[in-house]
Design a protein around this motif. Sequence first.
Motif, PDB file in Angstrom:
ATOM      1  N   LEU A   1       0.914  -1.083   0.135  1.00 11.79           N
ATOM      2  CA  LEU A   1      -0.018  -0.070   0.177  1.00 11.79           C
ATOM      3  C   LEU A   1       0.939   1.270  -0.010  1.00 11.79           C
ATOM      4  O   LEU A   1       0.520   2.250  -0.836  1.00 11.79           O
ATOM      5  CB  LEU A   1      -0.851   0.104   1.269  1.00 11.79           C
ATOM      6  N   HIS A   2       1.932   1.349   0.836  1.00 13.56           N
ATOM      7  CA  HIS A   2       2.764   2.280   0.735  1.00 13.56           C
ATOM      8  C   HIS A   2       3.584   2.660  -0.478  1.00 13.56           C
ATOM      9  O   HIS A   2       3.595   3.851  -0.891  1.00 13.56           O
ATOM     10  CB  HIS A   2       3.934   2.178   1.933  1.00 13.56           C
ATOM     11  N   VAL A   3       3.877   1.535  -1.204  1.00 14.69           N
ATOM     12  CA  VAL A   3       4.482   1.678  -2.500  1.00 14.69           C
ATOM     13  C   VAL A   3       3.476   2.353  -3.502  1.00 14.69           C
ATOM     14  O   VAL A   3       3.966   3.068  -4.194  1.00 14.69           O
ATOM     15  CB  VAL A   3       4.808   0.314  -2.928  1.00 14.69           C
ATOM     16  N   GLU A   4       2.322   1.791  -3.561  1.00 19.90           N
ATOM     17  CA  GLU A   4       1.201   2.210  -4.337  1.00 19.90           C
ATOM     18  C   GLU A   4       1.011   3.585  -4.080  1.00 19.90           C
ATOM     19  O   GLU A   4       0.535   4.396  -5.086  1.00 19.90           O
ATOM     20  CB  GLU A   4      -0.223   1.527  -4.077  1.00 19.90           C
ATOM     21  N   MET A   5       1.115   4.251  -2.855  1.00 19.57           N
ATOM     22  CA  MET A   5       0.707   5.735  -2.660  1.00 19.57           C
ATOM     23  C   MET A   5       1.888   6.499  -2.773  1.00 19.57           C
ATOM     24  O   MET A   5       1.995   7.597  -2.263  1.00 19.57           O
ATOM     25  CB  MET A   5       0.190   5.774  -1.205  1.00 19.57           C
ATOM     26  N   ASP A   6       3.148   6.005  -3.481  1.00 13.15           N
ATOM     27  CA  ASP A   6       4.397   6.537  -3.719  1.00 13.15           C
ATOM     28  C   ASP A   6       5.212   6.958  -2.522  1.00 13.15           C
ATOM     29  O   ASP A   6       5.737   8.068  -2.468  1.00 13.15           O
ATOM     30  CB  ASP A   6       3.987   7.877  -4.505  1.00 13.15           C
ATOM     31  N   TYR A   7       5.105   6.379  -1.461  1.00  9.02           N
ATOM     32  CA  TYR A   7       5.939   6.589  -0.396  1.00  9.02           C
ATOM     33  C   TYR A   7       7.529   5.791  -0.313  1.00  9.02           C
ATOM     34  O   TYR A   7       7.237   4.693  -1.016  1.00  9.02           O
ATOM     35  CB  TYR A   7       5.300   6.196   0.961  1.00  9.02           C
ATOM     36  N   ASP A   8       8.426   6.271  -0.195  1.00  9.97           N
ATOM     37  CA  ASP A   8       9.889   5.868  -0.424  1.00  9.97           C
ATOM     38  C   ASP A   8       9.829   5.149   1.038  1.00  9.97           C
ATOM     39  O   ASP A   8       9.367   5.354   2.149  1.00  9.97           O
ATOM     40  CB  ASP A   8      10.731   6.885  -0.320  1.00  9.97           C
ATOM     41  N   ASN A   9      10.656   4.117   0.829  1.00 12.24           N
ATOM     42  CA  ASN A   9      11.054   3.155   1.995  1.00 12.24           C
ATOM     43  C   ASN A   9       9.798   2.638   2.866  1.00 12.24           C
ATOM     44  O   ASN A   9       9.717   3.130   4.158  1.00 12.24           O
ATOM     45  CB  ASN A   9      12.247   3.916   2.980  1.00 12.24           C
ATOM     46  N   PRO A  10       9.048   1.906   2.423  1.00 13.15           N
ATOM     47  CA  PRO A  10       7.980   1.178   3.298  1.00 13.15           C
ATOM     48  C   PRO A  10       8.521   0.692   4.601  1.00 13.15           C
ATOM     49  O   PRO A  10       9.713   0.056   4.701  1.00 13.15           O
ATOM     50  CB  PRO A  10       7.527   0.055   2.328  1.00 13.15           C
ATOM     51  N   PRO A  11       7.801   1.029   5.582  1.00 16.53           N
ATOM     52  CA  PRO A  11       8.404   0.934   7.090  1.00 16.53           C
ATOM     53  C   PRO A  11       8.283  -0.458   7.602  1.00 16.53           C
ATOM     54  O   PRO A  11       8.655  -0.850   8.858  1.00 16.53           O
ATOM     55  CB  PRO A  11       7.856   1.991   7.688  1.00 16.53           C
ATOM     56  N   HIS A  12       7.590  -1.082   7.037  1.00 19.15           N
ATOM     57  CA  HIS A  12       6.752  -2.375   7.711  1.00 19.15           C
ATOM     58  C   HIS A  12       7.771  -3.689   7.971  1.00 19.15           C
ATOM     59  O   HIS A  12       8.343  -4.034   6.557  1.00 19.15           O
ATOM     60  CB  HIS A  12       5.550  -2.598   7.554  1.00 19.15           C
ATOM     61  N   SER A  13       7.997  -4.445   8.848  1.00 13.52           N
ATOM     62  CA  SER A  13       8.914  -5.511   8.797  1.00 13.52           C
ATOM     63  C   SER A  13       7.876  -6.641   9.677  1.00 13.52           C
ATOM     64  O   SER A  13       7.128  -6.242  10.014  1.00 13.52           O
ATOM     65  CB  SER A  13      10.137  -5.331   9.558  1.00 13.52           C
ATOM     66  N   THR A  14       8.152  -7.881   9.371  1.00 17.46           N
ATOM     67  CA  THR A  14       7.384  -8.898  10.334  1.00 17.46           C
ATOM     68  C   THR A  14       7.527  -8.488  11.905  1.00 17.46           C
ATOM     69  O   THR A  14       6.783  -8.546  12.421  1.00 17.46           O
ATOM     70  CB  THR A  14       8.012 -10.144  10.000  1.00 17.46           C
ATOM     71  N   ASP A  15       8.671  -8.117  12.263  1.00 21.16           N
ATOM     72  CA  ASP A  15       9.005  -7.872  13.605  1.00 21.16           C
ATOM     73  C   ASP A  15       8.176  -6.689  14.175  1.00 21.16           C
ATOM     74  O   ASP A  15       7.664  -6.732  15.194  1.00 21.16           O
ATOM     75  CB  ASP A  15      10.425  -7.524  14.041  1.00 21.16           C
ATOM     76  N   SER A  16       8.098  -5.651  13.194  1.00 18.41           N
ATOM     77  CA  SER A  16       7.389  -4.725  13.589  1.00 18.41           C
ATOM     78  C   SER A  16       5.815  -4.470  13.847  1.00 18.41           C
ATOM     79  O   SER A  16       5.145  -4.305  14.661  1.00 18.41           O
ATOM     80  CB  SER A  16       7.697  -3.303  12.832  1.00 18.41           C
ATOM     81  N   ILE A  17       5.409  -5.362  12.951  1.00 20.56           N
ATOM     82  CA  ILE A  17       3.858  -5.756  12.894  1.00 20.56           C
ATOM     83  C   ILE A  17       3.839  -6.649  14.204  1.00 20.56           C
ATOM     84  O   ILE A  17       2.756  -6.413  14.561  1.00 20.56           O
ATOM     85  CB  ILE A  17       3.450  -6.282  11.416  1.00 20.56           C
ATOM     86  N   HIS A  18       4.678  -7.807  14.360  1.00 20.30           N
ATOM     87  CA  HIS A  18       4.259  -8.521  15.519  1.00 20.30           C
ATOM     88  C   HIS A  18       4.131  -7.767  16.766  1.00 20.30           C
ATOM     89  O   HIS A  18       3.472  -7.795  17.748  1.00 20.30           O
ATOM     90  CB  HIS A  18       5.348  -9.566  15.586  1.00 20.30           C
ATOM     91  N   ASP A  19       5.240  -6.781  16.853  1.00 22.79           N
ATOM     92  CA  ASP A  19       5.194  -6.280  18.119  1.00 22.79           C
ATOM     93  C   ASP A  19       3.981  -5.183  18.158  1.00 22.79           C
ATOM     94  O   ASP A  19       3.462  -5.151  19.281  1.00 22.79           O
ATOM     95  CB  ASP A  19       6.290  -4.917  18.135  1.00 22.79           C
ATOM     96  N   MET A  20       3.286  -4.775  17.034  1.00 26.85           N
ATOM     97  CA  MET A  20       2.096  -3.721  17.249  1.00 26.85           C
ATOM     98  C   MET A  20       1.007  -4.636  17.366  1.00 26.85           C
ATOM     99  O   MET A  20      -0.125  -3.922  17.953  1.00 26.85           O
ATOM    100  CB  MET A  20       2.147  -3.059  15.931  1.00 26.85           C
ATOM    101  N   MET A  21       0.769  -5.987  16.949  1.00 23.99           N
ATOM    102  CA  MET A  21      -0.389  -6.650  16.974  1.00 23.99           C
ATOM    103  C   MET A  21      -0.210  -7.531  18.129  1.00 23.99           C
ATOM    104  O   MET A  21      -1.288  -7.977  18.690  1.00 23.99           O
ATOM    105  CB  MET A  21      -0.488  -7.438  15.683  1.00 23.99           C
ATOM    106  N   PHE A  22       0.882  -8.023  18.488  1.00 24.01           N
ATOM    107  CA  PHE A  22       0.881  -9.008  19.579  1.00 24.01           C
ATOM    108  C   PHE A  22       1.971  -8.882  20.774  1.00 24.01           C
ATOM    109  O   PHE A  22       2.076  -9.597  21.684  1.00 24.01           O
ATOM    110  CB  PHE A  22       1.270 -10.423  19.080  1.00 24.01           C
ATOM    111  N   GLY A  23       2.861  -7.561  20.452  1.00 25.75           N
ATOM    112  CA  GLY A  23       3.838  -7.417  21.770  1.00 25.75           C
ATOM    113  C   GLY A  23       3.150  -6.852  22.877  1.00 25.75           C
ATOM    114  O   GLY A  23       1.933  -6.820  23.192  1.00 25.75           O
ATOM    115  N   LYS A  24       4.086  -6.311  23.763  1.00 24.91           N
ATOM    116  CA  LYS A  24       3.547  -5.767  25.306  1.00 24.91           C
ATOM    117  C   LYS A  24       2.699  -4.712  25.155  1.00 24.91           C
ATOM    118  O   LYS A  24       1.725  -4.566  25.832  1.00 24.91           O
ATOM    119  CB  LYS A  24       4.990  -5.583  25.798  1.00 24.91           C
TER     120      LYS A  24
END
Length: 172
Positions: free
Chosen positions: A39-62
């Motif tokens: 989605l970020h790439v489609e909206m012409d944003y450089d350097n999409p920020p998401h990684s498996t780890d960052s998503i895991h932290d935001m969805m299942f982390g502390k």
Amino acid sequence: MPSFHQTQKFRMNAMTAQITIRQAIPDDCAHVADMSNALHVEMDYDNPPHSTDSIHDMMFGKHALIKSLIAWHGETPVGQAVFQPFYNPDISKLGLWMTELYVTPDMRSEKVGHKLMAAMGNHVIRHGYVSMWWSVLQRNEGALRFYERLGARNSGALQYEIDGDALMRLTD
């Protein structure tokens, strides 16, 4: 009605396969990251920020904050809605803020976005939220038309953002 953790199945027209929508689990974090980055790439944003780890932290982390519903075509993820609760001070109740809605380009004519929005609406109602809100970039004309076809209305609010140097100056 199935619980939020159960799978929702939607039949589409006879020419398309069945779409299954379910809440993301920890094993899905790579899929969530991939679709968010797409989605970020489609909206012409450089350097999409998401990684498996960052998503895991935001969805299942502390300090988990977000959840995701994923649409599946067989074993392939073809769309997602990412969301979180928010406080609506105008009515002193909770609403649901959808931070992303994404459908893979090859499935956009298959009503996957509509099925994801319906699943989100069911979640809102089941959990007692009073509304569902989201923002959309004005340049994303396809998304604007899609949301209007659903019956959504522009609330008239403008969304502002502050970050980087401006945020640092604010704190001085």
